[in-house]
Design an enzyme around this catalytic site. Structure first.
Site, PDB file in Angstrom:
ATOM      1  N   HIS A 114       0.836  -1.200   0.000  1.00  0.00           N
ATOM      2  CA  HIS A 114       0.000   0.000   0.000  1.00  0.00           C
ATOM      3  C   HIS A 114       0.877   1.259   0.000  1.00  0.00           C
ATOM      4  O   HIS A 114       0.664   2.182  -0.791  1.00  0.00           O
ATOM      5  CB  HIS A 114      -0.903   0.017   1.231  1.00  0.00           C
ATOM      6  CG  HIS A 114      -2.112  -0.861   1.130  1.00  0.00           C
ATOM      7  ND1 HIS A 114      -2.029  -2.217   0.957  1.00  0.00           N
ATOM      8  CD2 HIS A 114      -3.444  -0.564   1.189  1.00  0.00           C
ATOM      9  CE1 HIS A 114      -3.260  -2.731   0.929  1.00  0.00           C
ATOM     10  NE2 HIS A 114      -4.131  -1.755   1.051  1.00  0.00           N
ATOM     11  N   HIS A 167       0.839  -4.160   8.920  1.00  0.00           N
ATOM     12  CA  HIS A 167       2.281  -3.960   8.751  1.00  0.00           C
ATOM     13  C   HIS A 167       2.911  -3.447  10.028  1.00  0.00           C
ATOM     14  O   HIS A 167       2.256  -2.806  10.859  1.00  0.00           O
ATOM     15  CB  HIS A 167       2.563  -2.947   7.631  1.00  0.00           C
ATOM     16  CG  HIS A 167       2.305  -3.472   6.264  1.00  0.00           C
ATOM     17  ND1 HIS A 167       3.076  -4.440   5.679  1.00  0.00           N
ATOM     18  CD2 HIS A 167       1.345  -3.152   5.358  1.00  0.00           C
ATOM     19  CE1 HIS A 167       2.614  -4.700   4.468  1.00  0.00           C
ATOM     20  NE2 HIS A 167       1.561  -3.948   4.249  1.00  0.00           N
TER      21      HIS A 167
END
Length: 339
Positions: A114, A167
């Site tokens: 992302h 993450h």
């Protein structure tokens, strides 16, 4: 790395406690920063603003996502939502954290896709807008505004990825910096008006390159499906584990988009020349078509069928934006003008 991972988990816990009231906002940010948004959202907006910028966005999105896939296969990054369960460090004091519908991605975690794709694609758009504003106003102050917005977007995306446990912070930082470098480099090498054969070779090169690299790693005894098994094991809701988050889905999207870009320029070299109002209509129509197009559910079994249909879906995206919708609007506006 245990120390880095542990600190990342406690940071995610603190972040969730502090900003949980803004949960919907962070989920929205992570949704619109999904790599597919670069193809379905950023590309049409950029293309109807500037043809070259649109092609650059699609080009940068495909190459940066492909590179992210390769980096993930090499770096083997963990993701917080499964590492917490796999680690024995939190048995006595488990973190007070929550998973979300966007948490359970199946690919390795490093670097953040992302952050990497968003920073690469939005660099193209921010730099183009900054140049446009400066050319019309000669104001250095206005030229800086797109870059400030760009930084705000990157920070928001990074926070959202840590917030939902997709993450660790260092993966977000690594992905962001790598994406910026890729965006700067590729923005000067846009394949505008290249022959169809160029894009066929690029599409097949991305596909074969990834498959050969995957086969070589498997031959060396590396299990590249390890992350999928962990995602299924530790995701709190099995339905949150989706096939379109697997590495091969990204590969199908990138290869399909490159082939579609080549076909679009082959069907209509130079594109349709449309005034500003028809271009706004094209953007609205393209957004509507792509929205419903993306909502079509694809069969997930067998997986090979899903990946083939996924490839076809994204090969049609550039053609919808660059050929079909502008061609229809051009036909309607010319007919109205003649009448």
């Amino acid at each position: 790395m245990e120390t880095v991972y542990t600190q990342g988990v406690w940071l995610a816990e603190a972040l969730q406690k502090r900003v949980m009231n803004y949960e919907k906002f962070w989920l929205f940010v992570t949704h619109v920063s999904d790599p597919k948004a670069a193809f379905l959202l950023c590309f049409p907006m950029a293309y109807y603003f500037s043809r070259r910028t649109g092609i650059a966005v699609l080009w940068v999105a495909a190459v940066s996502e492909w590179l992210n896939l390769v980096f993930k296969w090499i770096l083997f990054g963990e993701r917080p939502f499964w590492w917490i369960g796999e680690s024995s460090l939190f048995e006595t004091k488990p973190p007070q954290i929550q998973q979300f519908s966007y948490t359970c991605e199946t690919g390795p975690g490093s670097p953040s896709g992302h952050s990497m794709v968003t920073s690469a694609v939005w660099w193209v758009m921010a730099s183009t807008l900054a140049s446009f504003l400066y050319s019309y106003t000669r104001s250095m102050l206005l030229m800086v505004v797109p870059y400030l917005l760009y930084l705000m977007v990157l920070v928001a995306v990074g926070i959202s990825r840590v917030f939902i446990l997709a993450h660790f912070p260092h993966q977000v930082v690594t992905g962001t910096l790598t994406g910026i470098v890729i965006g700067v480099i590729l923005n000067h090498r846009v394949p505008d008006l290249r022959p169809l054969s160029f894009f066929v070779h690029i599409s097949m090169g991305l596909l074969l390159g990834a498959l050969l690299f995957h086969a070589a790693l498997e031959r060396c005894g590396v299990n590249l499906s390890w992350s999928i098994a962990l995602a299924k094991k530790w995701c709190s809701h099995p339905e949150w584990v989706r096939l379109d988050t697997t590495p091969f889905s990204s590969l199908a999207r990138d290869c399909g988009a490159m082939l579609g870009l080549g076909l679009s320029q082959y069907w209509k070299p130079g594109g349709w020349a449309l005034p500003r109002a028809p271009r706004a209509l094209c953007l609205a129509l393209s957004a509507m078509v792509l929205y419903h197009f993306n909502r079509i559910l694809l069969p997930t079994s067998p997986p090979l069928l899903f990946y083939c249909l996924f490839f076809i879906r994204y090969s049609l995206v550039p053609q919808v934006v660059m050929v079909f919708v502008p061609g229809l609007v051009h036909l309607l506006t010319e007919k109205k003008k003649n009448n």
